[in-house]
Design a protein around this motif. Sequence first.
Motif, mmCIF file in Angstrom:
data_model
loop_
_atom_site.group_PDB
_atom_site.id
_atom_site.type_symbol
_atom_site.label_atom_id
_atom_site.label_comp_id
_atom_site.label_asym_id
_atom_site.label_seq_id
_atom_site.Cartn_x
_atom_site.Cartn_y
_atom_site.Cartn_z
ATOM 1 N N ASP A 1 5.300 21.174 -11.101
ATOM 2 C CA ASP A 1 4.910 22.011 -9.979
ATOM 3 C C ASP A 1 6.090 22.045 -9.022
ATOM 4 O O ASP A 1 6.819 21.061 -8.882
ATOM 5 N N GLY A 2 6.298 23.161 -8.371
ATOM 6 C CA GLY A 2 7.433 23.264 -7.469
ATOM 7 C C GLY A 2 7.139 24.158 -6.291
ATOM 8 O O GLY A 2 6.120 24.856 -6.240
ATOM 9 N N ASP B 1 4.238 11.589 -12.409
ATOM 10 C CA ASP B 1 5.413 10.791 -12.075
ATOM 11 C C ASP B 1 5.944 11.022 -10.669
ATOM 12 O O ASP B 1 6.794 10.278 -10.203
ATOM 13 N N GLY B 2 5.492 12.073 -10.001
ATOM 14 C CA GLY B 2 5.954 12.356 -8.652
ATOM 15 C C GLY B 2 7.180 13.241 -8.607
ATOM 16 O O GLY B 2 7.467 13.991 -9.541
ATOM 17 N N LEU B 3 7.917 13.125 -7.513
ATOM 18 C CA LEU B 3 9.075 13.970 -7.264
ATOM 19 C C LEU B 3 10.078 13.870 -8.399
ATOM 20 O O LEU B 3 10.428 12.784 -8.832
ATOM 21 N N ARG B 4 10.528 15.017 -8.874
ATOM 22 C CA ARG B 4 11.494 15.057 -9.970
ATOM 23 C C ARG B 4 12.864 15.510 -9.515
ATOM 24 O O ARG B 4 13.857 14.947 -9.892
ATOM 25 N N ILE C 1 17.154 27.851 -6.722
ATOM 26 C CA ILE C 1 16.642 27.895 -8.104
ATOM 27 C C ILE C 1 17.812 27.868 -9.082
ATOM 28 O O ILE C 1 17.771 27.198 -10.105
ATOM 29 N N GLY C 2 18.871 28.601 -8.764
ATOM 30 C CA GLY C 2 20.034 28.627 -9.638
ATOM 31 C C GLY C 2 20.619 27.242 -9.860
ATOM 32 O O GLY C 2 20.958 26.879 -10.984
ATOM 33 N N ASN C 3 20.729 26.464 -8.775
ATOM 34 C CA ASN C 3 21.242 25.105 -8.913
ATOM 35 C C ASN C 3 20.280 24.220 -9.691
ATOM 36 O O ASN C 3 20.710 23.355 -10.461
ATOM 37 N N LEU C 4 18.988 24.408 -9.488
ATOM 38 C CA LEU C 4 17.989 23.626 -10.210
ATOM 39 C C LEU C 4 18.115 23.855 -11.717
ATOM 40 O O LEU C 4 18.007 22.928 -12.503
#
Length: 67
Positions: free
Chosen positions: A19-20, A35-38, A44-47
């Motif tokens: 989820d984001g 697991d929480g924060l990933r 978005i491009g950097n992600l």
Amino acid sequence: MAEFARGFRLTLPDGTQLDGAQFPSGIVVTCHREDGLRAAAISIGNLLDGAEPGDVHILWAPKTEEN
């Protein structure tokens, strides 16, 4: 009216779903339900940097009048 974050669901090549949210500044964060924060990234491009086209799928939450 102030802008709000827009949600999305990111599906990775192995089927993992994250989820984001993307904030008005462009910053994005993703979270695994168990697991929480990933990850956090400036865009978005950097992600998705390094991902092959078609390897990941993004499903955006529908836009509303508020966002």
